[in-house]
Design a protein around this motif. Sequence first.
Motif, short mmCIF file in Angstrom:
data_model
loop_
_atom_site.label_atom_id
_atom_site.label_comp_id
_atom_site.label_asym_id
_atom_site.label_seq_id
_atom_site.Cartn_x
_atom_site.Cartn_y
_atom_site.Cartn_z
N GLY A 145 0.78 -1.23 0.00
CA GLY A 145 0.00 0.00 0.00
C GLY A 145 0.81 1.28 0.00
O GLY A 145 0.25 2.37 -0.10
N LYS A 146 2.13 1.16 0.09
CA LYS A 146 2.97 2.36 0.10
C LYS A 146 3.21 2.84 -1.33
O LYS A 146 3.44 2.04 -2.25
CB LYS A 146 4.31 2.09 0.79
CG LYS A 146 4.23 1.95 2.30
CD LYS A 146 5.64 1.86 2.89
CE LYS A 146 5.62 1.91 4.40
NZ LYS A 146 5.10 0.69 5.01
N LYS A 147 3.19 4.14 -1.51
CA LYS A 147 3.57 4.73 -2.79
C LYS A 147 5.10 4.71 -2.88
O LYS A 147 5.78 4.65 -1.85
CB LYS A 147 3.04 6.16 -2.89
CG LYS A 147 1.51 6.24 -2.81
CD LYS A 147 1.05 7.67 -2.86
CE LYS A 147 -0.48 7.76 -2.88
NZ LYS A 147 -1.10 7.20 -1.65
N PRO A 148 5.65 4.73 -4.10
CA PRO A 148 7.11 4.63 -4.25
C PRO A 148 7.88 5.62 -3.39
O PRO A 148 8.92 5.27 -2.83
CB PRO A 148 7.31 4.90 -5.75
CG PRO A 148 6.04 4.44 -6.39
CD PRO A 148 4.96 4.78 -5.41
N TRP A 149 7.37 6.84 -3.27
CA TRP A 149 8.11 7.85 -2.50
C TRP A 149 7.91 7.69 -0.99
O TRP A 149 8.53 8.39 -0.21
CB TRP A 149 7.69 9.25 -2.94
CG TRP A 149 6.22 9.52 -2.86
CD1 TRP A 149 5.51 9.97 -1.79
CD2 TRP A 149 5.27 9.34 -3.91
NE1 TRP A 149 4.18 10.08 -2.09
CE2 TRP A 149 4.00 9.69 -3.40
CE3 TRP A 149 5.36 8.90 -5.24
CZ2 TRP A 149 2.83 9.63 -4.17
CZ3 TRP A 149 4.19 8.84 -5.99
CH2 TRP A 149 2.96 9.19 -5.45
N GLU A 150 7.04 6.74 -0.62
CA GLU A 150 6.84 6.47 0.81
C GLU A 150 7.67 5.30 1.31
O GLU A 150 7.74 5.05 2.51
CB GLU A 150 5.35 6.18 1.06
CG GLU A 150 4.42 7.35 0.81
CD GLU A 150 2.96 6.99 0.92
OE1 GLU A 150 2.16 7.90 1.24
OE2 GLU A 150 2.61 5.81 0.71
N VAL A 151 8.31 4.58 0.41
CA VAL A 151 9.13 3.43 0.80
C VAL A 151 10.40 3.95 1.48
O VAL A 151 11.17 4.70 0.88
CB VAL A 151 9.50 2.58 -0.43
CG1 VAL A 151 10.45 1.45 -0.03
CG2 VAL A 151 8.23 2.02 -1.08
#
Length: 237
Positions: A145-151
Motif C-alpha cells: 500500500g505504500k507509494k514509491p516515494w513512501e518506501v
Amino acid sequence: MLYKLNLEHILFLDIETVPQQQHFTDLDETAQLLWEQKTQYKRKDEFTAEEFYDRAGIWAEFGKIVCISVGYFNSKGDLRTFRITSFYGEEIQILKQFKQLLKDHFSQVKHLLCAHNGKEFDFPYIARRMVINGINLPYKLDLFGKKPWEVPHLDTMELWKFGDYKHYTSLKLLAHVLGIPSPKDDMDGSMVKDVFYKENDIDRIITYCELDVVTTAQVFLRLRNEELLADEEIKKV
C-alpha cells in the motif's frame, strides 16, 4: 535531496546468507524438485541442480540469514562516530533482534534503511525470511500500500545508477572508483557457505559483513561529497 537527509536517521545494513542445508542431498525430495524447477533457466544445461546448490543462499526460499550487521552515525558537536553491531546465531533470533532494533530506534517516519543492492536483495530477503519464520513484518519492511516515494529504503547501487535501469555495479567496484580505501577482508560472498558450514567460523563472516556496512556508509558519504570516515570514528558496539 540526498544532501538534506540527516545521517543519524539512516540505518546502514548488510546481510550474509547460506543455503538452508549444507548439501543438496540434505533436502527432502519435494524441496530438491522445487529447487531444480526454480533454477532451471539459471542453470540451463551447464550445471545439474545439485551442482548449482552452492548458490542456494541467494534465494530466500532455499537460503537463510546467518548474520545481519548494521551501522549508524552518531554526532556530538564536531565529533562524528559510526557505530556498528551484528546479530548472529539462530535465524529466528537474528530476525527478532533486528526487528526489535527497528522498533526501538528506527521506527519513525524520518528513519530510513540503506544497503547496497538492498532493494533487490537485502530488504526483500529479510522480509521473506520473517514471513517464513512467522514474524510479523516491521513497518520499515512492510511495503504493501505504500507509494514509491513512501518506501523508507535507500540503495547505494540505485543511487549510482542515476536512472540507468540496466546498470549493475558491485560494492567493491563502486568503492574502488570512488577512491574509498579497500578493507583488508580475506573473503568474498562466494565463500560464505563454506566458511559457515565447513569452517564453522561465524566471527569471520561477521567481520566481512561489518566491513560491507562500513563501505556502504563510505559510499553514501562520497555520493554526498562528504569526508570519509576515519578508522578512529568507527566503533563496534
